[in-house]
Scaffold this motif. Structure first.
Motif, PDB file in Angstrom:
ATOM      1  N   LEU A   1       4.188 -18.296   0.889  1.00  0.00           N
ATOM      2  CA  LEU A   1       3.656 -17.110   0.221  1.00  0.00           C
ATOM      3  C   LEU A   1       2.781 -16.338   1.194  1.00  0.00           C
ATOM      4  N   LEU A   2       2.881 -15.009   1.174  1.00  0.00           N
ATOM      5  CA  LEU A   2       1.962 -14.176   1.938  1.00  0.00           C
ATOM      6  C   LEU A   2       0.726 -13.961   1.069  1.00  0.00           C
ATOM      7  N   PRO A   3      -0.431 -14.455   1.477  1.00  0.00           N
ATOM      8  CA  PRO A   3      -1.596 -14.455   0.581  1.00  0.00           C
ATOM      9  C   PRO A   3      -2.175 -13.066   0.346  1.00  0.00           C
ATOM     10  N   LEU A   4      -2.643 -12.848  -0.883  1.00  0.00           N
ATOM     11  CA  LEU A   4      -3.432 -11.661  -1.195  1.00  0.00           C
ATOM     12  C   LEU A   4      -4.850 -11.891  -0.689  1.00  0.00           C
ATOM     13  N   VAL A   5      -5.381 -10.954   0.070  1.00  0.00           N
ATOM     14  CA  VAL A   5      -6.703 -11.100   0.670  1.00  0.00           C
ATOM     15  C   VAL A   5      -7.762 -10.345  -0.134  1.00  0.00           C
ATOM     16  N   ALA A   6      -7.463  -9.097  -0.505  1.00  0.00           N
ATOM     17  CA  ALA A   6      -8.453  -8.270  -1.188  1.00  0.00           C
ATOM     18  C   ALA A   6      -7.724  -7.172  -1.960  1.00  0.00           C
ATOM     19  N   TYR A   7      -8.467  -6.480  -2.814  1.00  0.00           N
ATOM     20  CA  TYR A   7      -7.895  -5.364  -3.543  1.00  0.00           C
ATOM     21  C   TYR A   7      -8.966  -4.299  -3.769  1.00  0.00           C
ATOM     22  N   TYR A   8      -8.494  -3.110  -4.068  1.00  0.00           N
ATOM     23  CA  TYR A   8      -9.365  -1.970  -4.355  1.00  0.00           C
ATOM     24  C   TYR A   8      -8.892  -1.381  -5.673  1.00  0.00           C
ATOM     25  N   TYR A   9      -9.814  -1.148  -6.588  1.00  0.00           N
ATOM     26  CA  TYR A   9      -9.445  -0.688  -7.938  1.00  0.00           C
ATOM     27  C   TYR A   9      -9.933   0.724  -8.191  1.00  0.00           C
ATOM     28  N   ARG A  10      -9.037   1.564  -8.601  1.00  0.00           N
ATOM     29  CA  ARG A  10      -9.331   2.836  -9.243  1.00  0.00           C
ATOM     30  C   ARG A  10      -8.362   2.977 -10.402  1.00  0.00           C
ATOM     31  N   LYS A  11      -8.726   3.764 -11.374  1.00  0.00           N
ATOM     32  CA  LYS A  11      -7.896   3.879 -12.565  1.00  0.00           C
ATOM     33  C   LYS A  11      -6.491   4.362 -12.235  1.00  0.00           C
ATOM     34  N   ASP A  12      -6.395   5.333 -11.320  1.00  0.00           N
ATOM     35  CA  ASP A  12      -5.113   5.965 -11.055  1.00  0.00           C
ATOM     36  C   ASP A  12      -4.333   5.356  -9.900  1.00  0.00           C
ATOM     37  N   GLU A  13      -4.971   4.536  -9.088  1.00  0.00           N
ATOM     38  CA  GLU A  13      -4.242   3.897  -8.002  1.00  0.00           C
ATOM     39  C   GLU A  13      -4.970   2.633  -7.561  1.00  0.00           C
ATOM     40  N   LYS A  14      -4.208   1.744  -6.956  1.00  0.00           N
ATOM     41  CA  LYS A  14      -4.753   0.473  -6.510  1.00  0.00           C
ATOM     42  C   LYS A  14      -4.305   0.228  -5.075  1.00  0.00           C
ATOM     43  N   LEU A  15      -5.132  -0.477  -4.328  1.00  0.00           N
ATOM     44  CA  LEU A  15      -4.766  -0.944  -2.997  1.00  0.00           C
ATOM     45  C   LEU A  15      -4.779  -2.465  -3.001  1.00  0.00           C
ATOM     46  N   LEU A  16      -3.750  -3.080  -2.468  1.00  0.00           N
ATOM     47  CA  LEU A  16      -3.702  -4.530  -2.274  1.00  0.00           C
ATOM     48  C   LEU A  16      -3.642  -4.794  -0.778  1.00  0.00           C
ATOM     49  N   VAL A  17      -4.505  -5.684  -0.300  1.00  0.00           N
ATOM     50  CA  VAL A  17      -4.563  -6.004   1.125  1.00  0.00           C
ATOM     51  C   VAL A  17      -4.053  -7.421   1.322  1.00  0.00           C
ATOM     52  N   THR A  18      -3.068  -7.582   2.185  1.00  0.00           N
ATOM     53  CA  THR A  18      -2.484  -8.893   2.470  1.00  0.00           C
ATOM     54  C   THR A  18      -2.511  -9.152   3.965  1.00  0.00           C
ATOM     55  N   GLY A  19      -2.127 -10.376   4.315  1.00  0.00           N
ATOM     56  CA  GLY A  19      -1.938 -10.680   5.723  1.00  0.00           C
ATOM     57  C   GLY A  19      -0.719  -9.942   6.268  1.00  0.00           C
ATOM     58  N   TYR A  20      -0.535 -10.031   7.576  1.00  0.00           N
ATOM     59  CA  TYR A  20       0.577  -9.341   8.236  1.00  0.00           C
ATOM     60  C   TYR A  20       1.557 -10.377   8.759  1.00  0.00           C
ATOM     61  N   ALA A  21       2.853 -10.171   8.474  1.00  0.00           N
ATOM     62  CA  ALA A  21       3.898 -11.070   8.957  1.00  0.00           C
ATOM     63  C   ALA A  21       4.476 -10.497  10.253  1.00  0.00           C
ATOM     64  N   VAL A  22       4.457 -11.305  11.296  1.00  0.00           N
ATOM     65  CA  VAL A  22       4.788 -10.832  12.640  1.00  0.00           C
ATOM     66  C   VAL A  22       6.213 -10.304  12.742  1.00  0.00           C
ATOM     67  N   LYS A  23       7.160 -10.957  12.085  1.00  0.00           N
ATOM     68  CA  LYS A  23       8.574 -10.649  12.293  1.00  0.00           C
ATOM     69  C   LYS A  23       9.177  -9.697  11.259  1.00  0.00           C
ATOM     70  N   ARG A  24       8.327  -9.059  10.486  1.00  0.00           N
ATOM     71  CA  ARG A  24       8.795  -8.093   9.491  1.00  0.00           C
ATOM     72  C   ARG A  24       9.621  -8.772   8.394  1.00  0.00           C
ATOM     73  N   SER A  25      10.652  -8.085   7.858  1.00  0.00           N
ATOM     74  CA  SER A  25      11.307  -8.573   6.642  1.00  0.00           C
ATOM     75  C   SER A  25      12.661  -9.220   6.914  1.00  0.00           C
ATOM     76  N   LEU A  26      13.104 -10.004   5.932  1.00  0.00           N
ATOM     77  CA  LEU A  26      14.430 -10.613   5.988  1.00  0.00           C
ATOM     78  C   LEU A  26      15.518  -9.542   5.993  1.00  0.00           C
ATOM     79  N   ALA A  27      15.279  -8.434   5.282  1.00  0.00           N
ATOM     80  CA  ALA A  27      16.257  -7.337   5.282  1.00  0.00           C
ATOM     81  C   ALA A  27      16.476  -6.802   6.691  1.00  0.00           C
ATOM     82  N   ASP A  28      15.374  -6.656   7.449  1.00  0.00           N
ATOM     83  CA  ASP A  28      15.506  -6.223   8.844  1.00  0.00           C
ATOM     84  C   ASP A  28      16.340  -7.221   9.641  1.00  0.00           C
ATOM     85  N   LEU A  29      16.101  -8.495   9.389  1.00  0.00           N
ATOM     86  CA  LEU A  29      16.797  -9.543  10.135  1.00  0.00           C
ATOM     87  C   LEU A  29      18.288  -9.551   9.823  1.00  0.00           C
TER      88      LEU A  29
END
Length: 622
Positions: free
Chosen positions: A395-423
């Motif tokens: 699992l790529l862990p959730l690190v932090a989040y930012y809350y506003r009523k109209d939008e949210k930010l989720l901060v996660t770690g970064y995966a070096v090799k990008r996505s399986l779709a790219d692969l």
């Protein structure tokens, strides 16, 4: 005619009935006795049929029943089934392997069931029902294995039972949204990871052991609340003993005035910084993704981050600051993200993702969501904390989040090799992804998904958005699942339009999802990995289950497996790949009742033999 002649026939009939009876497990009898105590007007338990077994090995045959590898019932997950009545758990005491019990979001009423009779339980979920009354102090006495207890959003009153505080292995406790009163007891367990006592009538100081948990009640003081216990006690002692009712309303009114003043200041600051409306401007349907600077500027400006006064006024609120849910991560704030170098990783109708390089060199991913208005802030906070507690190698862990009523930010770690779709689908890389790597990725995905099912049993669809773009890869090409468990906070219409679980056959036919909707997504992903083709769930894709089913099994190796992979798999690996194709098809079964169970799929996948020759070098896909 001999009058006794029918007797042997009667004996035969009785023997046949007894033999038929012996074919069913004793667990079936126990569950029928339990079913007789509840009301099932909607027929949710219609699959509980007499003379059948609830389990076939670890595969369940009855709705809501979880089976272990020995064919015994080890869990009941009767969630969102419109069940009602007054529960009697007494019959379940005859299930020695029962480990979990969940009836979330039903209509059960009455007092607390006598769970003390089920001493082997590890998890109890009773949230969102109509239970009421006080809980006896000994309600959970003797339940030394209990790790997770959720009684949220019922109508319980009285004090928190001493037996709850005494649970030695308790990890998670949800008592929020009730009417519990009195003081918070000192909990015995030193392993508590989550406690939510909010929205009750509790009083006094918050014990040190849960000072970082959610215990917001008007009558509480101490950390993490912004109410000093010494101030509270001095205010109480200075008031006249003969007229306590005179000063308390004044104190409450004073607090309300201060709160209203702070909110008014924040509102004024936000309104003065809000950009004037633009009229009569045509807006194109498609526009470029906002830059990271624009995103951060908007969030900082709206939260009052653009001036010294607004920063001070919002310091005591969650508006304008990141809320961290993962320990061991260096702290940073929105200003750090704003200063960092960044690049757009993905943009679409569901989410816009940015890679942000912090000043210390750490790379994070910031995801911007505009369609997360399904729940209020308290429920959103609770769900994010729940996701922050998840920890698994896949699992790529959730690190932090930012809350506003109209939008949210989720901060996660970064995966070096990008996505399986790219692969799989990147023209430069596709031919380099060998069979060993693909088998390893499938195994990791299945393990990560199974972990979500174990830890998020309260969710009807624990992942909800499983597809190749949401499977990221680390530097050793281990898969990391991301964007999981977001259905509970997404707008329903938006989720139904864009999330992978809603592409399943049961939603197309009946507009419903279920636990096996994720299994269907896993099956499609397996077929995508093995065929190398884009699935029909993506624009311009192929109906992969139909493609594989159209080819005889003996020709799968030559006509179905990705022809661009070189070299041809050796015999052992080829056999494993053919079996994996079959597992993928079984996970994609149109009828969810006939569809493979996740645990069964995982067992079959883990049993596959991988290539035995050579070391496999990591692939550079940066």
């Amino acid at each position: 005619m001999d009058g006794r002649r029918p007797l042997p026939l009667l004996v035969v009939v009785l023997l046949l009935l007894l033999a038929r009876r012996s074919l069913t497990s004793p667990d079936a009898d126990v569950l029928f006795a339990f079913k007789a105590t509840i009301i099932d007007n909607s027929g949710s338990l219609s699959s509980w049929i007499p003379d059948t077994d609830p389990c076939s090995g670890h595969v369940t045959k009855w709705a809501g029943v979880i089976c272990d590898n020995e064919g015994s019932v080890d869990g009941l997950r009767l969630e969102n089934m419109n069940l009602a009545g007054v529960i009697d758990v007494g019959p379940l005491a005859a299930l020695p392997q029962l480990r979990s019990f969940s009836i979330i979001n039903n209509g059960f009423a009455g007092t607390m069931p006598e769970f003390g009779k089920l001493t082997s339980l590890k998890a109890v979920y009773l949230s969102r029902n109509k239970f009421s009354g006080e809980l006896p102090d000994a309600s959970f006495a003797g339940m030394s294995w209990l790790k997770k207890l959720y009684l949220s959003n019922n109508q319980f009153t009285g004090a928190i039972p001493a037996s709850v505080a005494a649970l030695p292995r308790l990890l998670e406790l949800g008592l929020d949204g009730n009417r519990f009163g009195g003081a918070i007891p000192q909990f015995r367990s030193n392993e508590l990871k989550m406690v939510n006592l909010s929205n009750n009538n509790l009083e006094g100081s918050v014990p040190a052991g849960i000072s970082n948990m959610d215990a917001s009640n008007e009558g509480l003081c101490g950390k993490p609340l912004q109410v000093s216990c010494s101030l509270s006690s001095s205010s109480s002692s200075s008031s006249s003993p003969s007229s306590p009712s005179t000063n308390q309303p004044l104190l409450h009114m004073s607090s309300m005035v201060v709160l209203s003043l702070v909110l008014a200041i924040i509102a004024i600051i936000l309104s003065t910084r809000r950009r004037p409306p633009v009229k009569n401007v045509a807006v194109k349907n498609s526009k470029p993704a906002p830059t990271k600077e624009e995103m951060m500027e908007e969030g900082t400006t709206r939260s009052g981050g653009g001036s010294t006064t607004s920063k001070k006024s919002t310091k005591e609120t969650d508006q304008g600051r990141l809320i961290f849910v993962k320990e061991g991560i260096g702290k940073f704030d929105l200003r750090d993200l704003l200063k960092s170098s960044a690049e757009v990783l993905a943009t679409g109708n569901f989410v816009t993702a940015y890679k942000a390089a912090l000043p210390n060199g750490t790379a994070m991913v910031v995801k911007r969501f505009r369609n997360m208005n399904r729940v209020g802030k308290e429920d959103f906070d609770e769900h994010m904390r729940r996701l922050g507690r998840l920890s698994h190698p896949n699992l790529l862990p959730l690190v932090a989040y930012y809350y506003r009523k109209d939008e949210k930010l989720l901060v996660t770690g970064y995966a070096v090799k990008r996505s399986l779709a790219d692969l799989l689908h990147g023209s430069r890389l596709k031919a380099s992804v060998d069979w060993f790597t693909r088998l390893k990725i499938v195994k990791g995905v299945a393990k990560g998904l199974n972990y979500l099912y174990e830890e998020l049993q309260m969710l009807s669809v624990p992942h909800g958005h499983l597809k190749s773009t949401n499977v990221l890869l680390n530097d050793s090409l281990q898969p990391l699942l991301t964007d999981f468990a977001l259905i509970p906070v997404m707008n329903p219409a938006h989720a139904a339009q864009f999330m992978a679980a809603f592409k399943c056959p049961e939603y197309k036919k009946q507009e419903r999802t279920c636990k096996k909707s994720d299994v269907w997504s896993l099956g499609v992903l397996i077929l995508e990995i093995l065929t190398g083709k884009v699935p029909a769930t993506e624009k311009g894709g192929t109906d992969l289950p139909a493609l594989v089913n159209s080819v005889p099994r003996e020709e799968w190796a030559s006509k179905v497996l990705d022809g661009e992979v070189n070299p041809t798999p050796e015999a052992t690996t080829k056999e494993a790949l053919i079996e994996l194709l079959q597992i993928g098809l079984d996970c994609c079964e149109e009828d969810d009742e006939k569809r493979c169970e996740l645990e069964e799929a995982l067992d079959r996948i883990e049993a596959l033999k991988e290539a035995s020759s050579g070391d496999h070098a990591a692939i550079d896909i940066n």
